[in-house]
Design an enzyme around this catalytic site. Structure first.
Site, PDB file in Angstrom:
ATOM      1  N   LYS A  40       0.834  -1.214   0.000  1.00 38.94           N
ATOM      2  CA  LYS A  40       0.000   0.000   0.000  1.00 38.94           C
ATOM      3  C   LYS A  40       0.869   1.265   0.000  1.00 38.94           C
ATOM      4  O   LYS A  40       2.072   1.197   0.321  1.00 38.94           O
ATOM      5  CB  LYS A  40      -0.912  -0.015   1.230  1.00 38.94           C
ATOM      6  N   ARG A 138     -10.724   0.000  14.533  1.00 37.41           N
ATOM      7  CA  ARG A 138     -10.565   0.687  13.254  1.00 37.41           C
ATOM      8  C   ARG A 138     -11.469  -0.072  12.294  1.00 37.41           C
ATOM      9  O   ARG A 138     -12.643  -0.261  12.584  1.00 37.41           O
ATOM     10  CB  ARG A 138      -9.074   0.667  12.860  1.00 37.41           C
ATOM     11  N   HIS A 170      -6.398  -7.304  12.815  1.00 33.27           N
ATOM     12  CA  HIS A 170      -5.172  -6.492  12.842  1.00 33.27           C
ATOM     13  C   HIS A 170      -4.898  -6.054  14.278  1.00 33.27           C
ATOM     14  O   HIS A 170      -5.811  -5.686  15.007  1.00 33.27           O
ATOM     15  CB  HIS A 170      -5.377  -5.281  11.928  1.00 33.27           C
ATOM     16  N   ARG A 226       1.182 -10.804   7.532  1.00 29.94           N
ATOM     17  CA  ARG A 226       0.886  -9.673   6.630  1.00 29.94           C
ATOM     18  C   ARG A 226       1.916  -8.585   6.881  1.00 29.94           C
ATOM     19  O   ARG A 226       1.738  -7.729   7.719  1.00 29.94           O
ATOM     20  CB  ARG A 226      -0.510  -9.158   7.010  1.00 29.94           C
ATOM     21  N   TYR A 270      15.176  30.119   7.907  1.00 31.02           N
ATOM     22  CA  TYR A 270      14.013  30.861   8.387  1.00 31.02           C
ATOM     23  C   TYR A 270      13.920  30.887   9.915  1.00 31.02           C
ATOM     24  O   TYR A 270      14.085  29.851  10.557  1.00 31.02           O
ATOM     25  CB  TYR A 270      12.725  30.233   7.850  1.00 31.02           C
ATOM     26  N   CYS A 323      13.623  23.842   4.849  1.00 35.07           N
ATOM     27  CA  CYS A 323      12.730  24.653   4.017  1.00 35.07           C
ATOM     28  C   CYS A 323      11.996  23.747   3.031  1.00 35.07           C
ATOM     29  O   CYS A 323      12.146  22.531   3.059  1.00 35.07           O
ATOM     30  CB  CYS A 323      13.535  25.706   3.264  1.00 35.07           C
ATOM     31  N   MET A 324      11.225  24.349   2.139  1.00 34.90           N
ATOM     32  CA  MET A 324      10.463  23.545   1.190  1.00 34.90           C
ATOM     33  C   MET A 324      11.372  22.793   0.213  1.00 34.90           C
ATOM     34  O   MET A 324      11.086  21.666  -0.161  1.00 34.90           O
ATOM     35  CB  MET A 324       9.501  24.441   0.404  1.00 34.90           C
ATOM     36  N   ASP A 325      12.471  23.426  -0.158  1.00 38.18           N
ATOM     37  CA  ASP A 325      13.321  22.877  -1.220  1.00 38.18           C
ATOM     38  C   ASP A 325      14.737  22.556  -0.776  1.00 38.18           C
ATOM     39  O   ASP A 325      15.510  22.024  -1.557  1.00 38.18           O
ATOM     40  CB  ASP A 325      13.458  23.894  -2.373  1.00 38.18           C
TER      41      ASP A 325
HETATM   42  C1  PLP Z   1      -0.333  -1.577   6.849  1.00 37.93           C
HETATM   43  C2  PLP Z   1      -0.955  -2.828   7.291  1.00 37.93           C
HETATM   44  C3  PLP Z   1      -0.191  -3.994   7.477  1.00 37.93           C
HETATM   45  C4  PLP Z   1       1.316  -4.006   7.432  1.00 37.93           C
HETATM   46  O1  PLP Z   1       1.808  -3.490   8.635  1.00 37.93           O
HETATM   47  P1  PLP Z   1       3.390  -3.451   8.929  1.00 37.93           P
HETATM   48  O2  PLP Z   1       3.472  -2.988  10.319  1.00 37.93           O
HETATM   49  O3  PLP Z   1       3.957  -2.488   7.948  1.00 37.93           O
HETATM   50  O4  PLP Z   1       3.887  -4.829   8.726  1.00 37.93           O
HETATM   51  C5  PLP Z   1      -0.844  -5.165   7.770  1.00 37.93           C
HETATM   52  N1  PLP Z   1      -2.181  -5.192   7.879  1.00 37.93           N
HETATM   53  C6  PLP Z   1      -2.955  -4.088   7.737  1.00 37.93           C
HETATM   54  C7  PLP Z   1      -4.413  -4.178   7.887  1.00 37.93           C
HETATM   55  C8  PLP Z   1      -2.362  -2.871   7.450  1.00 37.93           C
HETATM   56  O5  PLP Z   1      -3.127  -1.778   7.320  1.00 37.93           O
END
Ligand code: PLP
Length: 397
Positions: A40, A138, A170, A226, A270, A323-325
């Site tokens: 992701k 969540r 999760h 995962r 800045y 800064c930005m750049d």
């Molecule tokens: C991002 C995510 C992961 C991976 O988590 P890591 O800590 O990067 O291994 C696994 N499951 C879900 C649902 C996530 O959102």
């Protein structure tokens, strides 16, 4: 000799695909179960498609993305094999998901109804997974809704609409292995699996562990882990994991753009938040928050904790605000030529700071450092296995 005529590479993100492959291989081997590699958010800043392909080459059986769009982009780029996503909102194009042969995650009966309506009757049942909330609060079905979710899911299986390929959850505190939430969530997950079985569901994979749990909590591995951050070689739980040999895949480098002398009393950038107390030299690094260099690296900076870069192998702290750049680093009186390589962060083998070092200087996690990096920088892919080919026999695959 103050100038070299050789062209200087602009600032860039270098991603070592061999590191991603090796990390995937290592995570599979140490966990002993299937690997779902999470790509992701543009592969945590490493590139969506490239990260997926390298993880598959390293043995990941599954690729996972958060959104449906990410998963469809992976398919469009030719990533085949099992592909899971989990962040579809009401109105999502479930028919497109089914056409692309994805495993889509549902959280609720309403979502299952929407999937059934969108996919219609097909020769082959589509594949869905069910996410249960075991305490993260969540995504996922809350415990009170598990019976209805499982009953509706089973009915859809019996109608031939879908096959439930996974039941998963999760963890909230996997990076704090002693946190009581881990035991509580794992127990709740086991309860969910038992209830799913009582409803006649027999998912192909059960998965709970993210990177931290994959490394630190063997009881949470079930059929698959995962993993996101560990695939990219970063430590999911600094201070808790032992060195398992993960290799950070990302290096951010830039050419030094200018060097100048400061007299005592000269203040930098800045807001004049840093003032030289002795004669020194400072160097200009042509990257800023527009490229994902956190401004927090300077806001949080107190003497001794400012983020650092490596210039020609020497650690150099940021001076004044990012800064930005661009930002300035203290060269301590040295005058390296313009164009000298600046390593912003990378694997420890380069001898410069790591993404973890930046995270600590900025009061955040390594995930945020690599995922937000980008902006105007191009990504360049290298393969250290190929580079080493002539001298090192490749390990068997
Ligand atoms: C991002 C995510 C992961 C991976 O988590 P890591 O800590 O990067 O291994 C696994 N499951 C879900 C649902 C996530 O959102």
């Amino acid at each position: 000799m103050s100038r070299t005529p050789a062209p200087v590479r602009p600032a860039e993100i270098v991603v070592d695909l061999a590191a991603i492959r090796a990390n995937a291989r290592l995570l599979r081997a140490t966990s002993g179960v299937q690997l779902i590699a999470v790509v992701k958010a543009d592969g945590y800043g490493h590139g969506l498609v490239e990260a997926a392909r390298a993880a598959q080459q390293g043995g990941a059986e599954w690729i996972a993305a958060a959104t449906l769009d990410e998963a469809l982009a992976l398919r469009a780029a030719g990533i085949d094999g099992r592909l899971l996503c989990w962040l579809t909102a009401p109105g999502a194009d479930y028919a497109a998901a089914a056409d692309a042969d994805l495993d889509v995650t549902a959280y609720s009966v309403a979502e299952l109804d929407a999937i059934a309506a969108a996919v219609g009757t097909r020769a082959e049942p589509v594949r869905i997974q069910l996410k249960v909330d075991t305490g993260l609060s969540r995504g996922g079905a809350p415990r009170t809704e598990w019976p209805d979710l499982f009953a509706r899911a089973r009915a859809g299986e019996q109608e031939g609409t879908w096959r439930v390929t996974g039941v998963w959850s999760h963890l909230a505190c996997a990076d704090e292995p002693d946190h009581p939430a881990n035991d509580a969530q794992e127990q709740a997950y086991r309860d969910a699996l038992e209830l799913a079985a009582r409803h006649g569901l027999d998912p192909e994979i059960r998965h709970l562990a993210n990177s931290a749990a994959a490394l630190l909590r063997p009881s949470a591995r079930f059929d698959a882990v995962r993993c996101g951050i560990a695939v990219y070689g970063l430590d999911p739980a600094p201070g808790h994991t032992h060195d398992v040999g993960l290799v950070p895949a990302m290096t951010v480098r830039a050419p030094l753009a200018m060097v100048k002398e400061l007299a005592p009393g000269d203040a930098v950038s800045y807001g004049h938040r840093w003032t030289a107390d002795r004669p020194t030299t400072v160097g200009l690094v042509p990257l800023g928050y527009g490229d994902g260099i956190p401004r927090h690296a300077s806001v949080h900076a107190t003497p001794g904790t400012a983020a650092q870069v490596a210039v020609d192998g020497k650690r150099r702290p940021i001076r004044g605000r990012v800064c930005m750049d661009q930002f300035m680093v203290d060269l301590g009186g040295d005058r390296p030529p313009v164009g000298t390589e600046v390593i912003v962060f990378g694997p420890p083998s380069l001898g410069g700071p790591t993404a973890q070092d930046w995270a600590e200087a900025c009061g955040t996690i390594n995930y945020e450092i690599v995922t937000r990096i980008g902006g105007r920088m191009a990504r360049r892919y290298v393969d250290s296995d190929l580079a080493a080919d002539s001298t090192i026999a490749r390990g068997g695959e």
